[in-house]
Design an enzyme around this catalytic site. Sequence first.
Site, PDB file in Angstrom:
ATOM      1  N   SER A   1     -12.321  32.020  17.510  1.00 24.38           N
ATOM      2  CA  SER A   1     -12.368  30.874  18.418  1.00 24.38           C
ATOM      3  C   SER A   1     -13.690  30.131  18.275  1.00 24.38           C
ATOM      4  O   SER A   1     -14.680  30.677  17.780  1.00 24.38           O
ATOM      5  CB  SER A   1     -12.184  31.361  19.862  1.00 24.38           C
ATOM      6  OG  SER A   1     -12.997  32.480  20.122  1.00 24.38           O
TER       7      SER A   1
ATOM      8  N   GLU B   1     -16.373  27.483  20.445  1.00 24.59           N
ATOM      9  CA  GLU B   1     -16.753  26.979  21.777  1.00 24.59           C
ATOM     10  C   GLU B   1     -17.477  25.635  21.666  1.00 24.59           C
ATOM     11  O   GLU B   1     -18.340  25.456  20.810  1.00 24.59           O
ATOM     12  CB  GLU B   1     -17.672  28.012  22.435  1.00 24.59           C
ATOM     13  CG  GLU B   1     -18.218  27.580  23.771  1.00 24.59           C
ATOM     14  CD  GLU B   1     -19.058  28.679  24.428  1.00 24.59           C
ATOM     15  OE1 GLU B   1     -18.611  29.844  24.473  1.00 24.59           O
ATOM     16  OE2 GLU B   1     -20.160  28.346  24.895  1.00 24.59           O
TER      17      GLU B   1
ATOM     18  N   ASP C   1     -24.862  30.229  36.401  1.00 21.60           N
ATOM     19  CA  ASP C   1     -26.239  30.270  36.918  1.00 21.60           C
ATOM     20  C   ASP C   1     -26.529  28.963  37.624  1.00 21.60           C
ATOM     21  O   ASP C   1     -26.403  27.906  37.012  1.00 21.60           O
ATOM     22  CB  ASP C   1     -27.248  30.383  35.765  1.00 21.60           C
ATOM     23  CG  ASP C   1     -27.144  31.714  35.060  1.00 21.60           C
ATOM     24  OD1 ASP C   1     -27.236  32.736  35.750  1.00 21.60           O
ATOM     25  OD2 ASP C   1     -26.976  31.711  33.829  1.00 21.60           O
TER      26      ASP C   1
ATOM     27  N   PHE D   1     -33.791  29.113  23.979  1.00 25.52           N
ATOM     28  CA  PHE D   1     -32.523  29.493  24.573  1.00 25.52           C
ATOM     29  C   PHE D   1     -32.390  31.016  24.653  1.00 25.52           C
ATOM     30  O   PHE D   1     -31.916  31.561  25.653  1.00 25.52           O
ATOM     31  CB  PHE D   1     -31.391  28.871  23.751  1.00 25.52           C
ATOM     32  CG  PHE D   1     -30.101  28.841  24.476  1.00 25.52           C
ATOM     33  CD1 PHE D   1     -29.998  28.207  25.710  1.00 25.52           C
ATOM     34  CD2 PHE D   1     -28.975  29.466  23.959  1.00 25.52           C
ATOM     35  CE1 PHE D   1     -28.801  28.197  26.404  1.00 25.52           C
ATOM     36  CE2 PHE D   1     -27.774  29.459  24.637  1.00 25.52           C
ATOM     37  CZ  PHE D   1     -27.691  28.831  25.862  1.00 25.52           C
TER      38      PHE D   1
ATOM     39  N   HIS E   1     -16.213  34.780  18.061  1.00 26.05           N
ATOM     40  CA  HIS E   1     -16.203  33.560  18.881  1.00 26.05           C
ATOM     41  C   HIS E   1     -17.489  32.803  18.531  1.00 26.05           C
ATOM     42  O   HIS E   1     -18.588  33.330  18.712  1.00 26.05           O
ATOM     43  CB  HIS E   1     -16.192  33.943  20.363  1.00 26.05           C
ATOM     44  CG  HIS E   1     -16.296  32.777  21.308  1.00 26.05           C
ATOM     45  ND1 HIS E   1     -15.211  32.007  21.672  1.00 26.05           N
ATOM     46  CD2 HIS E   1     -17.366  32.241  21.970  1.00 26.05           C
ATOM     47  CE1 HIS E   1     -15.601  31.059  22.535  1.00 26.05           C
ATOM     48  NE2 HIS E   1     -16.901  31.177  22.724  1.00 26.05           N
TER      49      HIS E   1
END
Length: 289
Positions: free
Chosen positions: A12, A14, A105, A212, A262
């Site tokens: 998959s 995203e 968050d 990140f 993913h």
Amino acid sequence: MNSQKQFKRRFSFEFFPPKTPAGMEKLQTVRDELARRKPDFFSVTYGAGGSTQERTIDTVLKLQDQGISTAPHLSCVGSTLENISALLSHYQDNGINRIVALRGDLPSGMGSAGELRYANELVEFIRQHSGEHFNIEVAAYPEFHPQAESAEADLLNFKKKVDAGANSAITQYFYNADAYFYFVERAEKMGIDIPIVPGIMPITNYTSLIRFSDMCGAEIPRWVKKQLEAYGDDIDSIKKFGEEVVTNMCERLLTAGAPGLHFYTLNQAEPNLKIWDNLGLSDEEQIRF
Ligand code: FAD
């Protein structure tokens, strides 16, 4: 890793919902390129406290209309049961049958936690609301969630999501395959028997990757960090090295029995396609199924 081998592999990609019409146009091109590889589904992120709600819905429905199953992410923090309920009904009415269920968050200072505090409560609510309609994905953290009380507590909290009715999990990205193997082994020992699909973040930019990763608790191994640092502004070398590191890790994961991958695409096609093609995922049916 034994029980993971029983699951059919799934792949998959995203996306995040674009902010502008130009961003949406670019995403369509990226989507077309990735769709040629015939992934099992796309997914679209959801901003904290519903901040991208309309854009997430629009993007999901557009992509789904173009023929590839698309899963909205849905976070519960800062949201009301009424709002979550309306969203679930909207997705259900529009033929969406997979959801990535998260706590999310809240940015500091933004509102209250909402009516559901943890993702396991959201999974439970989705099951109450929509029965078995949705295939529910949840998040898993091989290097543990940054706010977890302990590794053990985090695993127990992961189990709560599975017990509440999650069908499968996607991991936070990592660059240390052993962390994933160890996590899966411990999960299996607790009786967790759903697919735990590694989340893969291609390496294309040193500064944003460090920023990140610090935030989400993903560790960059020292040797990778040092090598990336040494490339300085040489973007081509960073990309080439990143592609090699991530491809090798994915190869190890799949060979050991990981039930798919993913990709966190950041709405870019190329870095993901390179890894996909290096792995021969389109050519070798037996690798995929
Ligand atoms: P939870 O599973 O609820 O866990 C959060 C923390 O609370 C953990 O430390 C856990 O140990 C603890 N905990 C869990 N349950 C309990 C409990 N019942 N009692 C006490 N403690 C508990 N964020 C977004 O805003 N939008 C997105 O679209 C998005 N997509 C993501 C996709 C993936 C695959 C992943 C891995 C992460 C994604 N995130 C997204 C980030 C995610 O929202 C954050 O990591 C968030 O901090 C935790 O969400 P969660 O669903 O894992 O929370």
